[in-house]
Design an enzyme around this catalytic site. Structure first.
Site, PDB file in Angstrom:
ATOM      1  N   THR A  76       0.830  -1.201   0.000  1.00  0.00           N
ATOM      2  CA  THR A  76       0.000   0.000   0.000  1.00  0.00           C
ATOM      3  C   THR A  76       0.869   1.257   0.000  1.00  0.00           C
ATOM      4  OG1 THR A  76      -1.755  -1.173   1.160  1.00  0.00           O
ATOM      5  CG2 THR A  76      -1.821   1.240   1.268  1.00  0.00           C
ATOM      6  N   CYS A 328      -9.502  -7.029   1.582  1.00  0.00           N
ATOM      7  CA  CYS A 328      -9.757  -5.678   2.070  1.00  0.00           C
ATOM      8  C   CYS A 328     -11.222  -5.302   1.951  1.00  0.00           C
ATOM      9  CB  CYS A 328      -8.933  -4.665   1.290  1.00  0.00           C
ATOM     10  SG  CYS A 328      -7.489  -5.366   0.528  1.00  0.00           S
TER      11      CYS A 328
END
Ligand code: PLP
Length: 386
Positions: A76, A328
């Site tokens: 990320t 996620c």
């Protein structure tokens, strides 16, 4: 989970367990070898040497130079650094970025934020198999384009993009090319030079390394700003005392995975294809993603008249861990943006299931799934309102 049931973990795209050898390599760096790599006494120096060695190991797996590897806190952060770093450092050259509709949220949501800062983003469509069309990409490039970010392999449907071809187009038009290779790194061969990749993101916990560590490859000619400012660690690109244990673990994990990259991808491809072949025999089942240009470990299907969540729950009762969407977003009710982009309706998307194999997945595991899955689907369809 009751320990009586055996556990078959088939969600390696979400995360993987730390390899025992990796853990052993990391262990001394917590309390014996705890030195700060920026200090000058001997064990600070040892930490620095371990960082240098790790950088070399990781660089080698993608054909890069050691000083082109920046360690981060994971995929990320690497994606954020690539996009924001390029966007702000090259603002005077242009404000246009090209990406695709099937990127990971770390890319999509960074792009959405950049739009609020005045950047223009083109989100390329993909076909039914999840492939972008390189001609669409070339047509989308303008004299304002500063960056193209297209993932190497998709985390949900496993489709592998024609990265070398995309790289060639970017090179021709002198546009930076970033690829999120979190799912492909150390699973399928990558050469940043041959593929004309300017920046590449990878993450440790997807390859049997620890969580919270990753890297961004930045070609030495790329002009980029950091997003974290401080003591100028990592060549000034990422300040903050280095996570030495994590980095050493990440490097070990990449070394182990890279050593077996060919053997493991061939082995998993065989298991994948067996599972795909058997699941295809179930009535009204459809493979999501590309039939051949896909990750060796990815299987993704939709089943008519079946709720993915219900399927997941039944499989879990039998000790099988699978996934309905990327980890996620599995608590979200919105259909997956990836499945939507490849043309699935909301209902089809909610009837989808992903298995991702790993290095410890055996043929017996696959046989167990093959035996159970049709029964579970039949029983769910009997009670389904559709
Ligand atoms: C897992 C994943 C990420 C995020 O990596 P983290 O290390 O978990 O932050 C980014 N991109 C893709 C394609 C992924 O699969």
């Amino acid at each position: 989970m009751k320990n009586k049931t055996k556990k078959i973990y088939l969600d390696h795209a979400a995360t993987t367990p730390v390899d025992k050898e990796v853990l052993k390599t990391m262990q001394p760096y917590f309390s014996e070898n705890f030195g700060n790599a920026s200090t000058l006494y001997s064990f600070g120096k040892e930490a620095k040497d371990s960082l240098d060695k790790s950088r070399k190991t990781i660089a080698k797996t993608i054909g890069a130079r050691a000083n082109e590897i920046i360690f981060t806190s994971g995929g990320t952060e690497s994606d954020n650094l690539a996009l924001k770093g390029i966007a702000f450092a090259n603002r005077d050259k242009g404000n246009h970025i090209i990406t695709s509709k099937i990127e990971h949220k770390a890319i999509i949501n960074t792009c959405k934020w950049l739009e609020k800062q005045g950047f223009k983003i083109t989100y390329l469509n993909v076909d039914k198999t999840g492939l972008i069309n390189p001609q669409d990409l070339e047509k989308a490039i303008t004299n304002k384009t500063i960056l193209v970010s297209i993932m190497h392999a998709n985390n949900e449907v496993g489709t592998i993009q024609p990265i070398a071809e995309i790289g060639k187009i970017c090179r021709k038009h002198k546009v930076y090319f970033h690829t999120d290779a979190v799912q492909s790194f150390c699973k399928i061969p990558i050469n940043v030079g041959k593929m004309n990749i300017s920046l590449l993101s990878a993450s440790s916990h997807k390859i049997y390394g620890p969580k919270g560590v990753g890297m961004l490859y930045i070609n030495r000619k790329v002009i980029i700003d950091p997003i974290l400012h401080g003591g100028n660690h990592e060549y000034g690109m990422r300040s903050g005392t280095e996570n030495v244990a994590g980095i050493v673990g990440f490097a070990k994990a990449s070394e182990l995975a890279n050593k077996r990259i060919k053997i493991e991808s061939e082995r998993q491809t065989k298991l994948r294809d067996k599972l795909i072949k058997e699941i295809s025999k179930i009535k009204n089942s459809h493979l999501n993603g590309h039939p051949t240009q896909r990750l060796p470990n990815n299987i993704n299907f939709w089943f008519k008249g079946v709720e993915g969540e219900a399927l997941l729950f039944r499989l879990n009762e039998k000790g099988i861990c699978a996934s309905t969407q990327s980890a996620c977003s599995s608590h979200e009710l919105k259909p997956s943006h990836v499945l939507t982009a490849i043309g699935l309706t909301a209902e089809q998307s909610h009837g989808s299931l992903r298995f991702t194999l790993g290095k410890n997945t055996t043929e017996q595991d696959i046989n167990y799934v093959i035996k159970l899955l049709p029964k579970i689907i039949n029983s769910l369809r009997r009670i389904s309102p559709f």
